[in-house]
Design a protein around this motif. Structure first.
Motif, PDB file in Angstrom:
ATOM      1  N   UNK A  78      -2.731  24.661  10.287  1.00 20.00           N
ATOM      2  CA  UNK A  78      -3.146  23.992   9.049  1.00 20.00           C
ATOM      3  C   UNK A  78      -4.622  24.235   8.785  1.00 20.00           C
ATOM      4  N   UNK A  79      -5.421  24.217   9.840  1.00 19.41           N
ATOM      5  CA  UNK A  79      -6.855  24.465   9.701  1.00 19.41           C
ATOM      6  C   UNK A  79      -7.154  25.953   9.552  1.00 19.41           C
ATOM      7  N   UNK A  80      -6.441  26.765  10.319  1.00 23.12           N
ATOM      8  CA  UNK A  80      -6.652  28.210  10.307  1.00 23.12           C
ATOM      9  C   UNK A  80      -6.607  28.780   8.903  1.00 23.12           C
ATOM     10  N   UNK A  81      -5.607  28.403   8.110  1.00 26.25           N
ATOM     11  CA  UNK A  81      -5.471  28.954   6.758  1.00 26.25           C
ATOM     12  C   UNK A  81      -6.665  28.572   5.892  1.00 26.25           C
ATOM     13  N   UNK A  82      -7.251  27.431   6.136  1.00 27.70           N
ATOM     14  CA  UNK A  82      -8.367  26.971   5.299  1.00 27.70           C
ATOM     15  C   UNK A  82      -9.721  27.470   5.783  1.00 27.70           C
ATOM     16  N   UNK A  83      -9.781  27.984   7.004  1.00 28.43           N
ATOM     17  CA  UNK A  83     -11.039  28.544   7.499  1.00 28.43           C
ATOM     18  C   UNK A  83     -11.307  29.915   6.914  1.00 28.43           C
ATOM     19  N   UNK A  84     -10.279  30.563   6.403  1.00 24.59           N
ATOM     20  CA  UNK A  84     -10.430  31.892   5.824  1.00 24.59           C
ATOM     21  C   UNK A  84     -10.406  31.780   4.310  1.00 24.59           C
ATOM     22  N   UNK A  85     -11.053  32.737   3.669  1.00 25.33           N
ATOM     23  CA  UNK A  85     -11.030  32.746   2.211  1.00 25.33           C
ATOM     24  C   UNK A  85     -11.313  34.153   1.715  1.00 25.33           C
ATOM     25  N   UNK A  86     -10.810  34.469   0.549  1.00 23.24           N
ATOM     26  CA  UNK A  86     -11.125  35.782  -0.023  1.00 23.24           C
ATOM     27  C   UNK A  86     -12.640  35.936  -0.167  1.00 23.24           C
ATOM     28  N   UNK A  87     -13.124  37.101   0.169  1.00 25.20           N
ATOM     29  CA  UNK A  87     -14.558  37.412   0.085  1.00 25.20           C
ATOM     30  C   UNK A  87     -15.409  36.504   0.961  1.00 25.20           C
ATOM     31  N   UNK A  88     -14.806  35.934   1.994  1.00 24.68           N
ATOM     32  CA  UNK A  88     -15.543  35.069   2.913  1.00 24.68           C
ATOM     33  C   UNK A  88     -16.212  35.879   4.005  1.00 24.68           C
ATOM     34  N   UNK A  89     -16.715  35.169   4.966  1.00 21.40           N
ATOM     35  CA  UNK A  89     -17.319  35.843   6.114  1.00 21.40           C
ATOM     36  C   UNK A  89     -18.675  36.401   5.784  1.00 21.40           C
ATOM     37  N   UNK A  90     -18.953  37.525   6.352  1.00 21.01           N
ATOM     38  CA  UNK A  90     -20.255  38.144   6.131  1.00 21.01           C
ATOM     39  C   UNK A  90     -21.231  37.752   7.216  1.00 21.01           C
ATOM     40  N   UNK A  91     -22.492  37.867   6.897  1.00 19.95           N
ATOM     41  CA  UNK A  91     -23.537  37.646   7.888  1.00 19.95           C
ATOM     42  C   UNK A  91     -24.293  36.334   7.691  1.00 19.95           C
ATOM     43  N   UNK A  92     -23.845  35.498   6.791  1.00 19.32           N
ATOM     44  CA  UNK A  92     -24.530  34.235   6.562  1.00 19.32           C
ATOM     45  C   UNK A  92     -24.051  33.218   7.595  1.00 19.32           C
ATOM     46  N   UNK A  93     -24.965  32.823   8.473  1.00 18.65           N
ATOM     47  CA  UNK A  93     -24.658  31.850   9.513  1.00 18.65           C
ATOM     48  C   UNK A  93     -25.521  30.612   9.316  1.00 18.65           C
ATOM     49  N   UNK A  94     -25.039  29.458   9.766  1.00 14.70           N
ATOM     50  CA  UNK A  94     -25.892  28.268   9.724  1.00 14.70           C
ATOM     51  C   UNK A  94     -27.176  28.535  10.519  1.00 14.70           C
ATOM     52  N   UNK A  95     -28.265  27.961  10.074  1.00 16.30           N
ATOM     53  CA  UNK A  95     -29.589  28.231  10.634  1.00 16.30           C
ATOM     54  C   UNK A  95     -29.693  28.119  12.141  1.00 16.30           C
ATOM     55  N   UNK A  96     -29.203  27.040  12.712  1.00 16.63           N
ATOM     56  CA  UNK A  96     -29.315  26.849  14.166  1.00 16.63           C
ATOM     57  C   UNK A  96     -28.520  27.898  14.924  1.00 16.63           C
ATOM     58  N   UNK A  97     -27.330  28.242  14.416  1.00 19.63           N
ATOM     59  CA  UNK A  97     -26.509  29.252  15.070  1.00 19.63           C
ATOM     60  C   UNK A  97     -27.178  30.626  14.987  1.00 19.63           C
ATOM     61  N   UNK A  98     -27.694  30.959  13.814  1.00 18.07           N
ATOM     62  CA  UNK A  98     -28.375  32.247  13.642  1.00 18.07           C
ATOM     63  C   UNK A  98     -29.570  32.347  14.591  1.00 18.07           C
ATOM     64  N   UNK A  99     -30.302  31.262  14.725  1.00 17.00           N
ATOM     65  CA  UNK A  99     -31.478  31.254  15.607  1.00 17.00           C
ATOM     66  C   UNK A  99     -31.069  31.484  17.061  1.00 17.00           C
ATOM     67  N   UNK A 100     -30.006  30.824  17.517  1.00 20.78           N
ATOM     68  CA  UNK A 100     -29.551  30.990  18.896  1.00 20.78           C
ATOM     69  C   UNK A 100     -29.015  32.398  19.138  1.00 20.78           C
ATOM     70  N   UNK A 101     -28.320  32.963  18.166  1.00 24.64           N
ATOM     71  CA  UNK A 101     -27.832  34.340  18.317  1.00 24.64           C
ATOM     72  C   UNK A 101     -29.008  35.299  18.394  1.00 24.64           C
TER      73      UNK A 101
END
Length: 116
Positions: A78-101
């Motif tokens: 139920x969650x899996x289907x809603x985590x994906x979306x057309x034209x989603x993804x990419x390189x935009x990450x939340x700030x804290x996650x991007x910083x840790x990566x």
């Protein structure tokens, strides 16, 4: 509660080229449907009839492995289907996650290359 297979929030071909129409049809229409069908059959005559999906997952843990698996997988999907979306993804990450990566893994491009 009776489990039901929700409609996808997008067309079967909307996630191409990352997930093909055929893959999405199989995963949603057959794979997820199997968890719904099996879960409904396993739910019959148990103490969990009439309970919410969350109550079924929590209550069946350690008591009814087959029901727990099917209810849990239905919940996950139920969650899996809603985590994906057309034209989603990419390189935009939340700030804290991007910083840790950046700090721990040398940046997103390096992480992707190392992961692949």
């Amino acid at each position: 509660m009776t489990f039901t297979l929700p409609d996808l929030p997008y067309a079967h071909d909307a996630l191409a080229p990352y997930m093909s129409k055929e893959t999405l049809e199989f995963h949603h229409d057959k794979h997820h449907q199997a968890y719904v069908t099996n879960g409904n059959n396993l739910l019959k005559g148990t103490e969990f009839e009439g309970k919410s999906l969350e109550e079924i997952v929590k209550g069946s843990f350690g008591k009814n492995a087959a029901l727990f698996n099917n209810a849990g997988q239905h919940y996950n999907h139920l969650h899996f289907w809603n985590w994906m979306k057309p034209n989603g993804g990419g390189d935009k990450l939340p700030g804290r996650l991007a910083k840790k990566i950046d700090e721990d893994l040398g940046g997103l491009d390096k992480f992707k290359a190392d992961f692949a």
